[in-house]
Each structure stands twice: as C-alpha cells, then as structure tokens.
Design a protein around this motif. Structure first.
Motif, PDB file in Angstrom:
ATOM      1  N   GLY A  26      -1.518   4.454  -5.297  1.00  0.00           N
ATOM      2  CA  GLY A  26      -0.893   3.514  -4.944  1.00  0.00           C
ATOM      3  C   GLY A  26      -1.467   2.195  -4.322  1.00  0.00           C
ATOM      4  N   GLN A  27      -0.958   1.179  -4.400  1.00  0.00           N
ATOM      5  CA  GLN A  27      -1.561  -0.195  -4.257  1.00  0.00           C
ATOM      6  C   GLN A  27      -1.122  -0.509  -2.627  1.00  0.00           C
ATOM      7  N   ALA A  28      -0.010   0.304  -2.248  1.00  0.00           N
ATOM      8  CA  ALA A  28       0.682  -0.020  -0.932  1.00  0.00           C
ATOM      9  C   ALA A  28      -0.114   0.598   0.352  1.00  0.00           C
ATOM     10  N   GLY A  29      -1.145   1.404   0.216  1.00  0.00           N
ATOM     11  CA  GLY A  29      -1.715   2.012   1.204  1.00  0.00           C
ATOM     12  C   GLY A  29      -1.459   3.567   1.121  1.00  0.00           C
ATOM     13  N   LEU A  30      -1.593   4.289   2.169  1.00  0.00           N
ATOM     14  CA  LEU A  30      -1.190   5.483   2.362  1.00  0.00           C
ATOM     15  C   LEU A  30      -0.190   5.815   3.376  1.00  0.00           C
ATOM     16  N   LEU A  31       0.749   6.853   3.218  1.00  0.00           N
ATOM     17  CA  LEU A  31       1.878   7.047   4.142  1.00  0.00           C
ATOM     18  C   LEU A  31       1.231   8.349   4.581  1.00  0.00           C
TER      19      LEU A  31
END
Length: 89
Positions: free
Chosen positions: A15-20
């Motif tokens: 995922g390009q939006a980072g890690l959750l």
C-alpha cells in the motif's frame, strides 16, 4: 508483530499510503500492521477483478467453480482457529 500485506492480482502489495497499526482492543497492544491502500491500489484491485472475471471465471463450468470454492472452504476449515483469532482482535 504480524505484518499483513494486501494481495492484489496474486501479488503482495504494502500500500502506498503507509502502514496502519492494528490494536487489540482487549489489551490496547499493537499486534499487527497492515498496508493502507489508496486509490491507486483500489484501481489495481478493480482491474484485477475485472480481468479475472473476463479471463475465464464467468465461462468456467460450474463443476470446476464448485471444486475451487470447496478448496477455499477446506482452507477456511483448516485455518478457522487462526481466522477467528484475527477476527476477534
């Protein structure tokens, strides 16, 4: 800590939006991290789903689709305890 990637078109995608962080509400501890998918990953997933459908799933005989779905069911039964643990966290 468990790292859970998304799988799109058979490939692991972080995922390009980072890690959750995934927090266990029972003890407020982080137990996993998952890739946060953005619009680019959603688009990839939609295209992969369309390609899979157009590429033969719709034309696959019902007996073969049933065999594949039974295999999925067998895997769910095999790993049911782990799935239940993840779902409850």
């Amino acid at each position: 800590m468990l790292h859970i990637p998304s799988i799109i078109d058979g490939k692991e995608i972080d995922g390009q939006a980072g890690l959750l962080s995934v927090i266990d509400p029972g003890n407020a501890e982080q137990w996993a991290e998952v890739g946060e998918c953005g619009s680019a990953e959603v688009e990839l997933a939609a295209k992969a789903a369309r390609a899979a459908y157009d590429g033969g799933w719709a034309d696959t005989p019902a007996v073969e689709r049933g065999r594949l779905l039974r295999k999925v069911a067998d895997l769910i039964l095999r790993d049911g305890d782990k799935i239940a643990e993840y779902e409850t966290k």
